[in-house]
Design a protein around this motif. Structure first.
Motif, short mmCIF file in Angstrom:
data_model
loop_
_atom_site.label_atom_id
_atom_site.label_comp_id
_atom_site.label_asym_id
_atom_site.label_seq_id
_atom_site.Cartn_x
_atom_site.Cartn_y
_atom_site.Cartn_z
N SER A 154 6.65 3.76 0.38
CA SER A 154 6.70 5.12 0.10
C SER A 154 6.07 5.43 -1.21
O SER A 154 5.84 4.53 -1.87
CB SER A 154 8.26 5.47 0.01
N ASN A 155 5.93 6.73 -1.52
CA ASN A 155 5.35 7.08 -2.81
C ASN A 155 6.33 8.13 -3.20
O ASN A 155 6.39 9.18 -2.85
CB ASN A 155 4.03 7.50 -2.48
N ILE B 161 1.01 -1.37 0.17
CA ILE B 161 0.03 -0.05 -0.03
C ILE B 161 0.75 1.08 0.13
O ILE B 161 1.95 1.32 0.88
CB ILE B 161 -1.05 -0.09 1.38
N LEU B 162 0.38 2.29 -0.92
CA LEU B 162 1.28 3.50 -0.87
C LEU B 162 0.25 4.62 -0.78
O LEU B 162 -1.03 4.43 -0.69
CB LEU B 162 1.60 3.70 -2.37
N SER C 248 1.85 7.34 -7.16
CA SER C 248 0.35 7.58 -6.89
C SER C 248 -0.04 8.75 -8.03
O SER C 248 -1.63 9.19 -7.66
CB SER C 248 0.09 8.02 -5.40
N GLY C 249 0.58 9.05 -8.60
CA GLY C 249 -0.01 9.93 -9.67
C GLY C 249 0.35 11.36 -9.78
O GLY C 249 0.02 12.30 -10.56
N GLN C 250 0.86 12.16 -8.69
CA GLN C 250 0.95 13.38 -8.46
C GLN C 250 1.91 14.05 -9.61
O GLN C 250 1.46 15.13 -10.10
CB GLN C 250 1.15 13.78 -7.10
N PRO C 251 3.01 13.48 -9.71
CA PRO C 251 3.91 14.43 -10.90
C PRO C 251 3.48 14.22 -12.13
O PRO C 251 3.51 15.10 -12.70
CB PRO C 251 5.28 13.42 -10.68
#
Length: 522
Positions: free
Chosen positions: A343-344, A308-309, A383-386
């Protein structure tokens, strides 16, 4: 009297395929922040200098191979300030996008706070944007059609070939980036393995399941779909074919946004509450979403390993890299050794061993040794933020989320817009987002829709025939989609839990990949 067909059952019990997590090597990227280095007193300029130092040699090597054979014999200048007017040359530096619509922290501090702040923009780009190339010596403006074709964002390290104009701009005729790094893992098949005559119908490939955006606790929860997901992964739902595929899933990765940002104060209740220490709001935390997530994780971990991230909506620090969740927040699920808090971003090395396979086939059990040798895959998971942040820099079309993810591999940087418009830790002597190795699988969670693409080297600098599989994992609460990636062939397929009339998916969306190799199951 009506007769009913018997329920089909496999002739032999299904056994779940297994994979193991391989310990990291000295070159494996790590996104964990050492407590000794968890300091916020450093300047963010150090990240840009370090990034340029780490990627300069790779960009220079590729640029020399590309431009040294030109008849005009362009000159390589070491610094931006060394550029000579009216002479063809090339220089390496860091891209900075000067965008009037980009958020500015100084303007935000200086604005009139009695006026509500405008809502955040979906896009930053406009016709007045300009592209700069800078290094430790100075900055120069890049102009020309080649600059707009490259679709750059702030923080990318590039080499620009061109000539300085009388106005002081740099007219670019060609650009070069670092390109794909070497692959982290060795080749899977040797030359001898292809000559073995084996019945491939009797082999069992291992899969990794990926999901994102469970959003437990949201106003429109997908509780029914999440329960269906748990039962499917545990092998308790579906027909024989579904259970056969579920038994080949070796582990589950939850790529962020497991919990939802609950909306409060919808009816103005905050104004009626007494203020404490002058605060305008009080904490209003409900433990029920976390308890529900912990219960689902406990059921899943009983069947297969789970990673899980944290994500943008999760109760974790907002700056990148986000550190792993505390295991204590997941109750009984934390007692399992097969439960991993990552981590993420996260870099995983997963190994599939060579095993004897026994697959039922038309009432018979075919036993044969698999032709597949042991394989180790490297997985880069975010998790997609960048990607979502870079999406604001570029016009769409022609850019897309999957093309932006592919560009990060060629730029050798996961989050180039950090720390400009994406919060990150103020590293002093390293940039952990630089990719010194290329993963076999690049998983991006938190996406609005599914997408996939194979990315290989464009100029033959990488290993022949090697490709990285990019997978955009959509929000499960919105689409009801579970993504399965074959660890051996890198093929992708989707299992759709969307049901018409329910919140997740509603049966309206069907995934489709850019290269046409994705399938949907309902």
């Amino acid at each position: 009297m009506a007769t009913f067909d018997s329920i089909p059952t496999p002739s032999c019990p299904l056994v779940r395929s297994t994979s193991t997590v391989v310990p990291p090597t000295e070159t494996t990227p790590s996104f964990l922040i050492d407590p000794k280095n968890k300091s916020y007193k450093h300047q963010y300029a150090n990240i840009y200098f370090t990034r340029l130092t780490m990627l300069r040699s790779a960009v220079e090597e590729r640029a020399r191979a590309r431009w040294d054979g030109l008849q005009s014999e362009p000159l390589h200048v070491a610094r931006v300030l060394d550029i000579v007017k009216s002479q063809l040359c090339w220089v390496i530096g860091t891209v900075y996008m000067d965008m009037p619509l980009k958020p500015n922290v100084l303007e935000d501090i200086g604005r009139d706070h009695s006026i509500p702040a405008p809502p955040p923009r979906e896009k930053f780009y406009c016709d007045e944007d300009s592209v700069m190339l800078e290094d430790e010596s100075g900055r120069i403006k890049l102009v020309g059609n080649r600059v707009s074709e490259e679709r750059l964002v702030t923080g990318v390290i590039v080499a620009a070939l061109g000539m300085e104009t009388p106005t002081g701009d740099f007219e670019v005729v060609d650009m070069c980036t670092a390109g794909l790094a070497i692959f982290a893992e060795e080749e899977i098949l040797g030359s001898d393995a292809m000559d073995v005559d084996v019945d491939f119908s009797s082999t069992r490939d291992e899969y990794v399941a990926v999901i994102s955006g469970l959003s437990i606790g949201s106003p429109s929860p997908a509780d029914a779909q999440i329960q269906m997901l748990v039962e499917y992964l545990a092998g308790e739902a579906g027909g024989p074919e579904d259970q056969q595929l579920a038994s080949q899933i070796t582990r589950l990765i939850i790529a962020g946004n497991s919990l939802s940002l609950e909306e409060y104060n919808e009816e103005g209740e905050d104004e009626k509450r007494p203020r404490k220490f002058g605060a305008s709001t009080q904490a209003n935390f409900s433990p029920h979403p976390n308890l529900a997530l912990s219960a689902h994780l406990h059921d899943l971990i009983s069947a297969l390993p789970v990673h899980i991230l944290p994500g943008e909506d999760d109760p974790s620090g907002i700056i990148l890299p986000q550190q792993p969740f505390p295991r204590a927040m997941f109750g009984k699920a934390a007692t399992f050794e097969s439960f991993y808090c990552e981590s993420n971003p996260a870099w995983l090395r997963v190994r599939c061993d060579e095993t004897e396979s026994s697959i039922p086939n038309e009432g018979r059990t075919s036993s044969s040794k698999s032709n597949h040798p042991p394989v180790t895959r490297s997985l880069l998971v975010t998790s997609g933020q960048p990607v979502l942040d870079m999406y604001k820099y570029l016009p769409t079309p022609p850019s897309s989320l999957v093309s932006i993810a592919a560009s990060t591999l060629r730029w050798r940087h996961v989050a180039p817009t950090a720390p400009d418009t994406l919060w990150c830790h103020p590293y002093r002597d390293r940039d952990p987002f630089v990719l010194r190795q290329t993963p076999d699988i690049y998983l991006v969670g938190g996406m609005p829709e599914f997408g996939t693409r194979l990315v290989g080297s464009e100029d033959g600098s990488g290993r022949a025939g090697r490709c990285c599989r990019i997978v955009l994992v959509p929000s499960f609460s919105q689409t009801g989609i579970l993504v399965l990636v074959n660890l051996r062939t890198l093929e992708v397929q989707c299992v759709d839990f969307g049901v018409e009339g329910l919140s997740a998916g509603g049966g309206e969306q069907r995934p489709s990949g850019d290269d046409g190799d994705a399938m949907a199951e309902s």
